[in-house]
Design an enzyme around this catalytic site. Structure first.
Site, PDB file in Angstrom:
ATOM      1  N   VAL A   1      -0.051  -9.288   4.924  1.00  0.00           N
ATOM      2  CA  VAL A   1      -0.475  -9.165   6.319  1.00  0.00           C
ATOM      3  C   VAL A   1      -1.852  -9.788   6.555  1.00  0.00           C
ATOM      4  CG1 VAL A   1       0.911  -7.122   6.763  1.00  0.00           C
ATOM      5  CG2 VAL A   1      -1.404  -6.853   5.880  1.00  0.00           C
TER       6      VAL A   1
ATOM      7  N   ASP B   1       0.840  -1.201   0.000  1.00  0.00           N
ATOM      8  CA  ASP B   1       0.000   0.000   0.000  1.00  0.00           C
ATOM      9  C   ASP B   1       0.875   1.251   0.000  1.00  0.00           C
ATOM     10  OD1 ASP B   1      -2.451   1.191  -0.101  1.00  0.00           O
ATOM     11  OD2 ASP B   1      -2.898   1.015   2.027  1.00  0.00           O
TER      12      ASP B   1
END
Length: 325
Positions: free
Chosen positions: A120, A33
């Site tokens: 994650v 991100d």
């Protein structure tokens, strides 16, 4: 139309559309991100993201790619892995399907994906790869778009399906080369395969030299006729119409090695038939070349998917079908 795997930073990929795993809220997270926001230009991208608002898991939305080498950037929110019985598989498949459809609507000819939710969010990589591969295959069956799957660590890339057999086959071939125990010709295969733990079927080498007087073109279209296939059924998804037409019209045509392999996959030929066609055009599959050995293993095991072949080649650091020599 192609499917290729690349081990590099997705922000360095050139494609019409780049997909990344976004945060549900219009904020910049960590990992990929953050890398996307930095490469695209944080201020511009965060404003575009705020204009979209919240994105639900399994959904996707598009913005400009700004400083990235792409036309659009597709934000998709994958599932958090929670054991697999909370709808994670359907949500992940939705991420791929909706991203591909957004790219199609936007007129994109190429798209690059990460393995969504395997960071994650903890989605098991092997399961995620199966879902991604099926989504790509289903989409490309109806649409002409180049798809890139971008992974950060080749060591963590483990194909499923016939890959175990491919690895066994390569390992036993290496062992036999080291023992200098090979014999010549197609009979080498019997020696290799009979030693494999998985004990796959042995090859029937009878009839391998049948009709050697025929040209490549004559034998190729004989095989097409035997399978009662039309031209489009043979070349669709494998080679261009122009390449197929050249073979059809030129009795002396001898396509390159890659084209023969792809057409043989389309026809679902046996290894013997593939070797025979290659020989008629002046080529061979070497028992000492690991790329060629992967091709052999796929035909022995009846694996005719280009996408699966490219996954095996990538996992073994052997390139992709375009690397054939």
């Amino acid at each position: 139309m192609s499917f290729k795997i690349r081990d590099k930073d997705i922000t360095k990929i050139k494609a019409d559309a780049i997909v990344f795993s976004a945060n549900p809220k219009p904020v910049c997270g960590d990992g990929m991100d953050a890398a996307i926001y930095e490469a695209a230009g944080y201020d511009d991208l965060i404003e575009a993201r705020k204009a979209i608002g919240r994105i639900n898991r399994g959904d996707a939305a598009a913005t400009s790619a700004f400083n990235l080498d792409a036309k659009i950037l597709i934000h998709t929110v994958g599932p958090v892995w929670d054991g697999g019985d909370q709808g994670e598989f359907d949500i992940l498949r939705s991420c791929y399907d909706k991203s591909l459809n957004l790219a199609k609507i936007s007129g994109c000819k190429s798209i690059a994906f990460p393995l969504i939710s395997t960071g994650v969010y903890g989605f098991p990589k092997e399961k995620a790869l199966e879902i991604a591969s099926q989504a790509f295959e289903d989409f490309q069956a109806e649409n002409d778009m180049d798809i890139y799957l971008v992974v950060l660590n080749r060591k963590n890339f483990v194909p499923s399906g016939n890959f175990i057999f491919v690895k066994e086959y390569l390992e036993e071939a290496r062992n036999m080369r080291n023992r200098r125990n090979f014999v010549s010709g197609v009979y080498e295969e019997k020696a290799v395969i009979s030693s494999l733990p998985s004990k796959k079927k042995l090859l029937d080498v009878t009839g391998y030299t049948k009709g050697k007087q025929k040209t490549f073109q004559e034998r190729f279209f004989e095989l097409v006729d035997e399978r009662k296939l039309t031209g489009p059924e043979v070349y669709k998804d494998y080679v261009s119409k122009q390449v197929y037409s050249k073979i059809l019209c030129d009795k002396d045509c001898k396509p390159n090695k890659k084209t023969i392999i792809l057409l043989s996959m389309s026809l679902k030929l046996s290894l013997e038939e593939l070797l025979d066609l290659l020989e008629r055009a002046g080529y061979a599959l070497s028992m000492s070349n690991e790329f060629d050995m992967v091709i052999r293993a796929c035909f022995i095991n009846g694996e005719y998917s280009i996408n699966e072949l490219n996954k095996y080649l990538f996992a073994l650091n052997l390139g992709d079908i375009d690397s054939v020599k």
